[in-house]
Write a protein that holds these residues in place. Structure first.
Motif, PDB file in Angstrom:
ATOM      1  N   ASP A 204       0.803  -1.228   0.000  1.00  0.00           N
ATOM      2  CA  ASP A 204       0.000   0.000   0.000  1.00  0.00           C
ATOM      3  C   ASP A 204       0.832   1.273   0.000  1.00  0.00           C
ATOM      4  N   GLN A 205       1.988   1.251  -0.643  1.00  0.00           N
ATOM      5  CA  GLN A 205       2.787   2.470  -0.668  1.00  0.00           C
ATOM      6  C   GLN A 205       2.156   3.498  -1.599  1.00  0.00           C
ATOM      7  N   THR A 206       2.328   4.765  -1.267  1.00  0.00           N
ATOM      8  CA  THR A 206       1.766   5.842  -2.079  1.00  0.00           C
ATOM      9  C   THR A 206       2.676   6.111  -3.270  1.00  0.00           C
ATOM     10  N   LEU A 207       2.113   6.751  -4.282  1.00  0.00           N
ATOM     11  CA  LEU A 207       2.915   7.083  -5.453  1.00  0.00           C
ATOM     12  C   LEU A 207       4.011   8.080  -5.119  1.00  0.00           C
ATOM     13  N   ASP A 208       3.705   9.049  -4.248  1.00  0.00           N
ATOM     14  CA  ASP A 208       4.755  10.013  -3.920  1.00  0.00           C
ATOM     15  C   ASP A 208       5.848   9.373  -3.064  1.00  0.00           C
ATOM     16  N   GLY A 209       5.466   8.489  -2.146  1.00  0.00           N
ATOM     17  CA  GLY A 209       6.472   7.784  -1.358  1.00  0.00           C
ATOM     18  C   GLY A 209       7.355   6.895  -2.221  1.00  0.00           C
ATOM     19  N   LEU A 210       6.721   6.179  -3.164  1.00  0.00           N
ATOM     20  CA  LEU A 210       7.479   5.331  -4.077  1.00  0.00           C
ATOM     21  C   LEU A 210       8.416   6.174  -4.926  1.00  0.00           C
ATOM     22  N   THR A 211       7.906   7.292  -5.452  1.00  0.00           N
ATOM     23  CA  THR A 211       8.732   8.139  -6.314  1.00  0.00           C
ATOM     24  C   THR A 211       9.940   8.688  -5.565  1.00  0.00           C
ATOM     25  N   ALA A 212       9.745   9.111  -4.331  1.00  0.00           N
ATOM     26  CA  ALA A 212      10.870   9.631  -3.537  1.00  0.00           C
ATOM     27  C   ALA A 212      11.923   8.557  -3.318  1.00  0.00           C
ATOM     28  N   ALA A 213      11.486   7.347  -2.980  1.00  0.00           N
ATOM     29  CA  ALA A 213      12.423   6.257  -2.763  1.00  0.00           C
ATOM     30  C   ALA A 213      13.160   5.896  -4.051  1.00  0.00           C
ATOM     31  N   LEU A 214      12.444   5.929  -5.169  1.00  0.00           N
ATOM     32  CA  LEU A 214      13.068   5.631  -6.457  1.00  0.00           C
ATOM     33  C   LEU A 214      14.131   6.659  -6.812  1.00  0.00           C
ATOM     34  N   LEU A 215      13.818   7.925  -6.638  1.00  0.00           N
ATOM     35  CA  LEU A 215      14.772   8.968  -6.997  1.00  0.00           C
ATOM     36  C   LEU A 215      16.071   8.852  -6.210  1.00  0.00           C
ATOM     37  N   THR A 216      15.956   8.650  -4.912  1.00  0.00           N
ATOM     38  CA  THR A 216      17.173   8.568  -4.101  1.00  0.00           C
ATOM     39  C   THR A 216      17.915   7.262  -4.348  1.00  0.00           C
ATOM     40  N   GLY A 217      17.175   6.161  -4.475  1.00  0.00           N
ATOM     41  CA  GLY A 217      17.815   4.875  -4.699  1.00  0.00           C
ATOM     42  C   GLY A 217      18.509   4.796  -6.043  1.00  0.00           C
ATOM     43  N   LEU A 218      17.821   5.216  -7.085  1.00  0.00           N
ATOM     44  CA  LEU A 218      18.416   5.181  -8.419  1.00  0.00           C
ATOM     45  C   LEU A 218      19.549   6.186  -8.544  1.00  0.00           C
ATOM     46  N   GLY A 219      19.403   7.322  -7.876  1.00  0.00           N
ATOM     47  CA  GLY A 219      20.478   8.307  -7.896  1.00  0.00           C
ATOM     48  C   GLY A 219      21.764   7.767  -7.303  1.00  0.00           C
ATOM     49  N   THR A 220      21.652   7.024  -6.219  1.00  0.00           N
ATOM     50  CA  THR A 220      22.829   6.416  -5.595  1.00  0.00           C
ATOM     51  C   THR A 220      23.521   5.443  -6.553  1.00  0.00           C
ATOM     52  N   VAL A 221      22.732   4.656  -7.270  1.00  0.00           N
ATOM     53  CA  VAL A 221      23.304   3.719  -8.240  1.00  0.00           C
ATOM     54  C   VAL A 221      24.007   4.466  -9.373  1.00  0.00           C
ATOM     55  N   MET A 222      23.384   5.516  -9.865  1.00  0.00           N
ATOM     56  CA  MET A 222      23.989   6.289 -10.947  1.00  0.00           C
ATOM     57  C   MET A 222      25.287   6.946 -10.510  1.00  0.00           C
ATOM     58  N   ASP A 223      25.328   7.442  -9.291  1.00  0.00           N
ATOM     59  CA  ASP A 223      26.557   8.050  -8.786  1.00  0.00           C
ATOM     60  C   ASP A 223      27.684   7.023  -8.697  1.00  0.00           C
ATOM     61  N   ALA A 224      27.332   5.788  -8.368  1.00  0.00           N
ATOM     62  CA  ALA A 224      28.349   4.742  -8.241  1.00  0.00           C
ATOM     63  C   ALA A 224      28.804   4.230  -9.609  1.00  0.00           C
ATOM     64  N   GLU A 225      27.884   4.075 -10.549  1.00  0.00           N
ATOM     65  CA  GLU A 225      28.212   3.448 -11.831  1.00  0.00           C
ATOM     66  C   GLU A 225      28.686   4.440 -12.892  1.00  0.00           C
ATOM     67  N   LYS A 226      28.264   5.699 -12.779  1.00  0.00           N
ATOM     68  CA  LYS A 226      28.633   6.742 -13.736  1.00  0.00           C
ATOM     69  C   LYS A 226      28.413   6.283 -15.188  1.00  0.00           C
ATOM     70  N   PRO A 227      27.183   5.950 -15.531  1.00  0.00           N
ATOM     71  CA  PRO A 227      26.911   5.415 -16.873  1.00  0.00           C
ATOM     72  C   PRO A 227      27.026   6.470 -17.960  1.00  0.00           C
ATOM     73  N   ASP A 228      27.294   6.000 -19.180  1.00  0.00           N
ATOM     74  CA  ASP A 228      27.263   6.877 -20.350  1.00  0.00           C
ATOM     75  C   ASP A 228      25.828   7.060 -20.842  1.00  0.00           C
ATOM     76  N   TRP A 229      24.994   6.037 -20.619  1.00  0.00           N
ATOM     77  CA  TRP A 229      23.589   6.095 -20.993  1.00  0.00           C
ATOM     78  C   TRP A 229      22.751   5.432 -19.910  1.00  0.00           C
TER      79      TRP A 229
END
Length: 378
Positions: A66-91
């Motif tokens: 029963d997670q809310t869309l805004d709660g899910l979106t916030a968790a996604l942004l921070t979680g995915l951001g951490t992965v991107m900072d670690a991997e430094k992808p080209d795409w």
């Protein structure tokens, strides 16, 4: 130096439509391929990962009851951001219209990383149907540097929004690649799709209708009307309905209340991908409010009745493979009975050309990613 491609997904449909791209990128050898799953849909996602033999490099495991869309979106942004900072992808590659896809594109934008959007340009032109997917698509479309449109119709929708035509490429839909792949696997390993054997035996001699329903915009009155329509269809002695019921409680409580105990309605747990492909294959008609089924069923020659007021896949309606029937009980029943009783009407839909691709979409996407110049990404 090889390009690093970060592929982000979180739901079963995304996994189905992206595993051909993951396979094609890895086979190419020119790329460092990193996969990150949000697990927005945990169990159903894992089924596809297993059959596609993909072990994610990052698993955020964000699913909560029963997670809310805004709660899910916030968790996604921070979680995915951490992965991107670690991997430094080209795409960064995202697919479709989920919260995971939208947040993946936005997190990449915050880091000035170029985004490639698989299945770009789908539009219903109503921000509440489908909800919230229509707005998610528009957000990704604003951010993406490469738009892999499945059809000319979706490419035209992007051009109408003043997207640079040089960034739009018609590739076909990767769902056809996936369906061809899994069909071939089943031919070699029939046990992969044996989960419906008991139901097939139980309904031998009956005309099977496959049913799926889970759209958020149909919660409440729409789902109740759909359930009543299914109950009325089930009064026919010559049919059987197979209904993999979505785990969302908003869906289950309505369907359980209306359909439990009906002898020719099989309400079953969600199917893994091979068995869902099998369900389409054994069904005469697919009755659905899903997006992907509108693409998959025509590839197997099955008419699709779409229980929605609008569709972001108008190509199927134009080609005659799909028909919008909405959620009104009488309309659904009438349209199903017409296909069951009018051979010409059924044949016209079953034989219509599938407009969604030829099974080569992933190959085209990989070629485009390999040829893009870095100057085009900023």
């Amino acid at each position: 130096m090889s390009k690093t491609i970060l592929i982000v997904f979180g739901t079963r449909p995304e996994a189905i439509k992206l595993f051909p791209v993951v396979h094609a990128l890895k086979a190419e050898g020119r790329f460092r391929v990193v996969t990150c799953v949000s697990a927005q849909h945990r169990g159903m996602l894992d089924q596809v990962l297993e059959i596609a033999e993909i072990a994610p490099d990052h698993d955020l495991d964000l699913m909560k009851p029963d997670q809310t869309l805004d709660g899910l979106t916030a968790a996604l942004l921070t979680g995915l951001g951490t992965v991107m900072d670690a991997e430094k992808p080209d795409w960064v590659i995202v697919q479709g219209d989920t919260a995971t896809a939208m947040a993946g594109a936005l997190a990449a934008y915050y880091r000035k990383l170029p985004v490639a959007h698989v299945e770009a340009g789908l539009r219903s032109h109503n921000i509440y149907h489908p909800w919230p997917e229509e707005v998610n698509r528009k957000i990704i479309g604003t951010i993406a540097a490469l738009h892999f449109a499945p059809t000319e119709t979706s490419a035209a929708a992007l051009k109408a929004e003043n997207v640079d035509p040089d960034t739009i490429h018609v590739t076909g839909n990767t769902v056809i690649d996936a369906l061809q792949w899994v069909t071939k696997r089943i031919e070699g390993e029939p046990a992969l799709a044996s989960g419906l054997a008991e139901i097939e035996a139980r309904f031998a001699g009956k005309r099977i209708i496959g049913v799926t329903s889970h759209r958020r915009e149909n919660f409440g009155g729409g789902l109740e009307s759909i359930a009543r329509a299914v109950r009325r269809i089930a009064q026919r002695s010559d049919v059987a309905l197979v209904f993999p019921v979505h785990p969302n409680p908003n869906v289950r409580k309505v369907m359980d209340a209306e359909l439990s105990g009906l002898g020719n309605v099989a309400m079953i747990e969600p199917l893994d991908y091979p068995n869902f492909a099998r369900l389409i294959a054994i069904s005469e008609i697919m009755l659905t409010d899903s997006g992907g089924v509108q693409e998959e069923a025509p590839a197997l020659g099955k008419p699709v009745l779409v229980m929605r007021e609008t569709t972001e896949r108008p190509e199927g309606v134009a080609a005659g493979t799909a028909r919008l029937v909405g959620t009104e009980e009488d309309v659904i029943v009438t349209e199903i009975f017409t296909l069951l009783d009018d051979k010409a009407a059924y044949s016209a839909m079953a034989r219509a050309h599938n407009p969604f691709g030829d099974g080569q979409a992933a190959r085209r996407i990989v070629e485009l990613l390999g040829n893009v110049r870095q100057s085009q990404t900023r």
